[in-house]
Each structure stands twice: as structure tokens, then as C-alpha cells.
Design a protein around this motif. Sequence first.
Motif, PDB file in Angstrom:
ATOM      1  N   ASP A 123      -4.693 -34.196 -40.648  1.00  0.00           N
ATOM      2  CA  ASP A 123      -4.598 -35.473 -39.918  1.00  0.00           C
ATOM      3  C   ASP A 123      -4.310 -36.624 -40.865  1.00  0.00           C
ATOM      4  OD1 ASP A 123      -5.342 -34.856 -37.069  1.00  0.00           O
ATOM      5  OD2 ASP A 123      -7.001 -33.905 -38.125  1.00  0.00           O
ATOM      6  N   VAL A 124      -4.534 -36.392 -42.160  1.00  0.00           N
ATOM      7  CA  VAL A 124      -4.283 -37.426 -43.160  1.00  0.00           C
ATOM      8  C   VAL A 124      -3.901 -36.723 -44.456  1.00  0.00           C
ATOM      9  CG1 VAL A 124      -6.793 -37.545 -43.635  1.00  0.00           C
ATOM     10  CG2 VAL A 124      -5.345 -39.391 -44.421  1.00  0.00           C
ATOM     11  N   ILE A 125      -2.997 -37.324 -45.200  1.00  0.00           N
ATOM     12  CA  ILE A 125      -2.554 -36.676 -46.441  1.00  0.00           C
ATOM     13  C   ILE A 125      -3.628 -36.789 -47.523  1.00  0.00           C
ATOM     14  CG2 ILE A 125      -0.093 -36.987 -46.015  1.00  0.00           C
ATOM     15  CD1 ILE A 125      -0.340 -39.297 -48.206  1.00  0.00           C
ATOM     16  N   PRO A 150      -6.750 -38.740 -53.590  1.00  0.00           N
ATOM     17  CA  PRO A 150      -8.121 -38.644 -54.109  1.00  0.00           C
ATOM     18  C   PRO A 150      -8.779 -40.013 -54.281  1.00  0.00           C
ATOM     19  CG  PRO A 150      -6.530 -38.275 -55.876  1.00  0.00           C
ATOM     20  CD  PRO A 150      -5.730 -38.414 -54.610  1.00  0.00           C
ATOM     21  N   THR A 151     -10.083 -40.034 -54.100  1.00  0.00           N
ATOM     22  CA  THR A 151     -10.871 -41.223 -54.428  1.00  0.00           C
ATOM     23  C   THR A 151     -11.005 -41.284 -55.953  1.00  0.00           C
ATOM     24  OG1 THR A 151     -12.131 -41.086 -52.372  1.00  0.00           O
ATOM     25  CG2 THR A 151     -13.176 -42.268 -54.188  1.00  0.00           C
ATOM     26  N   GLY A 204     -13.103 -33.602 -45.250  1.00  0.00           N
ATOM     27  CA  GLY A 204     -11.773 -33.799 -45.831  1.00  0.00           C
ATOM     28  C   GLY A 204     -11.978 -33.959 -47.331  1.00  0.00           C
ATOM     29  N   ARG A 206     -13.968 -33.461 -55.530  1.00  0.00           N
ATOM     30  CA  ARG A 206     -14.617 -34.316 -56.543  1.00  0.00           C
ATOM     31  C   ARG A 206     -15.912 -34.957 -56.044  1.00  0.00           C
ATOM     32  NH1 ARG A 206     -10.279 -38.384 -58.372  1.00  0.00           N
ATOM     33  NH2 ARG A 206      -9.087 -36.446 -58.475  1.00  0.00           N
ATOM     34  N   ILE A 214     -15.420 -29.846 -46.760  1.00  0.00           N
ATOM     35  CA  ILE A 214     -14.642 -29.217 -45.683  1.00  0.00           C
ATOM     36  C   ILE A 214     -13.221 -29.760 -45.750  1.00  0.00           C
ATOM     37  CG2 ILE A 214     -14.374 -29.133 -43.159  1.00  0.00           C
ATOM     38  CD1 ILE A 214     -17.433 -28.962 -43.041  1.00  0.00           C
ATOM     39  N   ASP A 215     -12.258 -28.857 -45.806  1.00  0.00           N
ATOM     40  CA  ASP A 215     -10.862 -29.310 -45.818  1.00  0.00           C
ATOM     41  C   ASP A 215     -10.006 -28.326 -45.039  1.00  0.00           C
ATOM     42  OD1 ASP A 215      -9.432 -31.606 -47.824  1.00  0.00           O
ATOM     43  OD2 ASP A 215      -8.093 -30.161 -46.820  1.00  0.00           O
ATOM     44  N   ASP A 247      -6.867 -27.810 -45.551  1.00  0.00           N
ATOM     45  CA  ASP A 247      -5.771 -27.310 -46.381  1.00  0.00           C
ATOM     46  C   ASP A 247      -6.302 -26.303 -47.410  1.00  0.00           C
ATOM     47  OD1 ASP A 247      -3.704 -26.919 -48.158  1.00  0.00           O
ATOM     48  OD2 ASP A 247      -3.029 -29.009 -48.094  1.00  0.00           O
ATOM     49  N   ARG A 294      -6.176 -27.215 -51.097  1.00  0.00           N
ATOM     50  CA  ARG A 294      -7.241 -28.121 -51.559  1.00  0.00           C
ATOM     51  C   ARG A 294      -8.534 -27.348 -51.793  1.00  0.00           C
ATOM     52  NH1 ARG A 294      -3.260 -31.299 -51.195  1.00  0.00           N
ATOM     53  NH2 ARG A 294      -3.053 -30.410 -53.252  1.00  0.00           N
ATOM     54  N   GLU A 327     -11.905 -25.533 -43.026  1.00  0.00           N
ATOM     55  CA  GLU A 327     -12.100 -25.775 -41.591  1.00  0.00           C
ATOM     56  C   GLU A 327     -11.526 -27.128 -41.207  1.00  0.00           C
ATOM     57  OE1 GLU A 327     -16.286 -25.471 -40.630  1.00  0.00           O
ATOM     58  OE2 GLU A 327     -16.467 -23.567 -41.692  1.00  0.00           O
ATOM     59  N   ASN A 328     -11.321 -27.267 -39.890  1.00  0.00           N
ATOM     60  CA  ASN A 328     -10.969 -28.569 -39.330  1.00  0.00           C
ATOM     61  C   ASN A 328     -12.259 -29.371 -39.170  1.00  0.00           C
ATOM     62  OD1 ASN A 328     -10.336 -30.735 -37.627  1.00  0.00           O
ATOM     63  ND2 ASN A 328      -8.821 -29.534 -36.503  1.00  0.00           N
ATOM     64  N   LEU A 329     -12.312 -30.537 -39.771  1.00  0.00           N
ATOM     65  CA  LEU A 329     -13.560 -31.318 -39.757  1.00  0.00           C
ATOM     66  C   LEU A 329     -13.991 -31.689 -38.336  1.00  0.00           C
ATOM     67  CD1 LEU A 329     -13.049 -34.731 -39.395  1.00  0.00           C
ATOM     68  CD2 LEU A 329     -11.844 -34.302 -41.524  1.00  0.00           C
ATOM     69  N   PHE A 330     -13.049 -31.769 -37.388  1.00  0.00           N
ATOM     70  CA  PHE A 330     -13.422 -32.124 -36.018  1.00  0.00           C
ATOM     71  C   PHE A 330     -14.103 -30.958 -35.285  1.00  0.00           C
ATOM     72  CE2 PHE A 330     -10.227 -35.335 -36.975  1.00  0.00           C
ATOM     73  CZ  PHE A 330     -10.945 -36.470 -36.625  1.00  0.00           C
ATOM     74  N   LEU A 338     -10.740 -41.082 -44.882  1.00  0.00           N
ATOM     75  CA  LEU A 338      -9.800 -40.590 -43.886  1.00  0.00           C
ATOM     76  C   LEU A 338      -8.852 -41.723 -43.503  1.00  0.00           C
ATOM     77  CD1 LEU A 338     -12.386 -38.496 -41.800  1.00  0.00           C
ATOM     78  CD2 LEU A 338     -10.683 -37.607 -43.409  1.00  0.00           C
TER      79      LEU A 338
HETATM   80  C1  LIG Z   1      -7.523 -38.956 -48.324  1.00  0.00           C
HETATM   81  S1  LIG Z   1      -7.959 -37.284 -48.768  1.00  0.00           S
HETATM   82  C2  LIG Z   1      -9.637 -37.513 -49.339  1.00  0.00           C
HETATM   83  C3  LIG Z   1     -10.079 -36.438 -50.301  1.00  0.00           C
HETATM   84  C4  LIG Z   1     -11.510 -36.600 -50.836  1.00  0.00           C
HETATM   85  N1  LIG Z   1     -12.475 -36.795 -49.770  1.00  0.00           N
HETATM   86  C5  LIG Z   1     -11.593 -37.759 -51.766  1.00  0.00           C
HETATM   87  O1  LIG Z   1     -12.133 -38.810 -51.339  1.00  0.00           O
HETATM   88  O2  LIG Z   1     -11.126 -37.627 -52.922  1.00  0.00           O
HETATM   89  C6  LIG Z   1      -8.164 -36.557 -47.131  1.00  0.00           C
HETATM   90  C7  LIG Z   1      -8.363 -35.044 -47.116  1.00  0.00           C
HETATM   91  O3  LIG Z   1      -8.640 -34.669 -45.768  1.00  0.00           O
HETATM   92  C8  LIG Z   1      -8.035 -33.415 -45.501  1.00  0.00           C
HETATM   93  N2  LIG Z   1      -7.867 -33.320 -44.036  1.00  0.00           N
HETATM   94  C9  LIG Z   1      -6.969 -33.952 -43.257  1.00  0.00           C
HETATM   95  N3  LIG Z   1      -7.161 -33.650 -41.961  1.00  0.00           N
HETATM   96  C10 LIG Z   1      -8.237 -32.803 -41.911  1.00  0.00           C
HETATM   97  C11 LIG Z   1      -8.934 -32.152 -40.861  1.00  0.00           C
HETATM   98  N4  LIG Z   1      -8.589 -32.307 -39.567  1.00  0.00           N
HETATM   99  N5  LIG Z   1      -9.981 -31.357 -41.182  1.00  0.00           N
HETATM  100  C12 LIG Z   1     -10.340 -31.184 -42.480  1.00  0.00           C
HETATM  101  N6  LIG Z   1      -9.710 -31.772 -43.518  1.00  0.00           N
HETATM  102  C13 LIG Z   1      -8.686 -32.586 -43.247  1.00  0.00           C
HETATM  103  C14 LIG Z   1      -6.741 -33.447 -46.288  1.00  0.00           C
HETATM  104  O4  LIG Z   1      -6.260 -32.144 -46.542  1.00  0.00           O
HETATM  105  C15 LIG Z   1      -7.177 -34.216 -47.552  1.00  0.00           C
HETATM  106  O5  LIG Z   1      -7.569 -33.322 -48.571  1.00  0.00           O
END
Ligand SMILES: C[S@@+](CC[C@H](N)C(=O)[O-])C[C@H]1O[C@@H](n2cnc3c(N)ncnc32)[C@H](O)[C@@H]1O
Length: 173
Positions: A20-22, A25-26, A50, A55, A71-72, A74, A77, A99-102, A116
Motif C-alpha cells: 500500500d506504500v513504497i 526507511p526511517t 510495515g 530497523r 510485519i511486511d 514484501d 523486505r 503478512e498484510n498489516l490490515f 505509512l
Molecule cells: C515507508 S516503509 C517503512 C519501513 C519501516 N517501518 C521504517 O520506518 O523504516 C513502509 C513499509 O510498509 C510495507 N507495506 C506496505 N503495505 C503493506 C501492507 N499492506 N502490509 C504490510 N506491509 C506493508 C512496505 O513493503 C514497506 O516496507
Amino acid sequence: MLVAVPAFAQPQVKPSQQPDVIYVPTPHEVVEDMLRLANVGKGDVLYDLGSGDGRIPVTAAKKFGVRAVGIDIDPQRIAEANENARRNGVTDLVKFRNENLFKADFREATVVTLYLLPDLNVKLRPKLLAELKPGSRIISHQFDMGTWKPEKRIELSGRTIYLWTVPVPPKKP
Ligand SMILES: C[S@@+](CC[C@H](N)C(=O)[O-])C[C@H]1O[C@@H](n2cnc3c(N)ncnc32)[C@H](O)[C@@H]1O
């Protein structure tokens, strides 16, 4: 010092569901600011929804000594995150789930971290409120939660970090 794992060092695997979002990294210094704002400590279980390269869970385990789950959606990742945990020697405290976080079960979390998008935070809000115990903390990097006003909003390292605490639900009449 946390050991970074370069993305190019990982095998390429495509997600079966679209993120849902690319992945962005933070920055490491912001990760630590987020964990301090959440007052992460003994007895906490942190979930990063996500979790990217892992990290946030890895830092929570390595520097704050807590159990953490990432949880991610991809698998690429998740592979990077597992390697990150291994290199930092925290595989006993940190687990990653593809997994899908939703749809994920994160009821055991006492701290949830998010990076996100504003609309995803708002979409996730009912699940957070339904599944997390009162007193659990939610920390979001950069994005708010719509009409749910944060308890704290701070600017650090050029980023905005938000904190909410899950309230006790109102008693039914
Ligand atoms: C902006 S990055 C943040 C990564 C990490 N939390 C950080 O702060 O460094 C968003 C992450 O959410 C994952 N993501 C996007 N949609 C998702 C979903 N529906 N369920 C789980 N992960 C998801 C992406 O693959 C990506 O790794």
C-alpha cells in the motif's frame, strides 16, 4: 552500533500482494527518537506495521532490550529484516512475518510503530483501537491519524513524530 544490510546483497523476491506504500526507511536517529517517545522498556512488545528492513524492531531489541515483531507484505523486505536481526545478534528477541498489516494479528503489542501514509493510518485506526489493550502506545513517523488528535507531536531530526495512547473504552450502559 547497528549493522546496516545493503538491499543489493539480498535475493530479489516479488510480493504476492502489492504494498500500500513504497519502502522508505526511517533514518536511524529518528528510530531512536520514536522509541524514546514511546518510552519503550521492560515488558513491552513492539510491533512495526510495515517493517521494511526491520530497523525499528532490531533497534528496539538491541538498544531497549524488548521483544519485537515486524510485519511486511514484501518478502524481499522480510529477507532483509531477518538478515538485519541476524547481523545484530537479536534473533532471539525479534521475529518478522510476511503478512498484510490490515489482516495481521497484533493484539499482543504494547507499542506499535508506523511509517505509512495519512490515509493508511486512518484506515488502520479502528483495528488499532479494537485490538490493542488500553495503555498501548502508537507512534507514527511523519503522519497523523486524522481526527484522532495525538497526545504528543514533536519535531526531531527534521521529522515529525506523533504519539497516541489507546484509551480505556467507554463503559456500556
Ligand atoms: C515507508 S516503509 C517503512 C519501513 C519501516 N517501518 C521504517 O520506518 O523504516 C513502509 C513499509 O510498509 C510495507 N507495506 C506496505 N503495505 C503493506 C501492507 N499492506 N502490509 C504490510 N506491509 C506493508 C512496505 O513493503 C514497506 O516496507
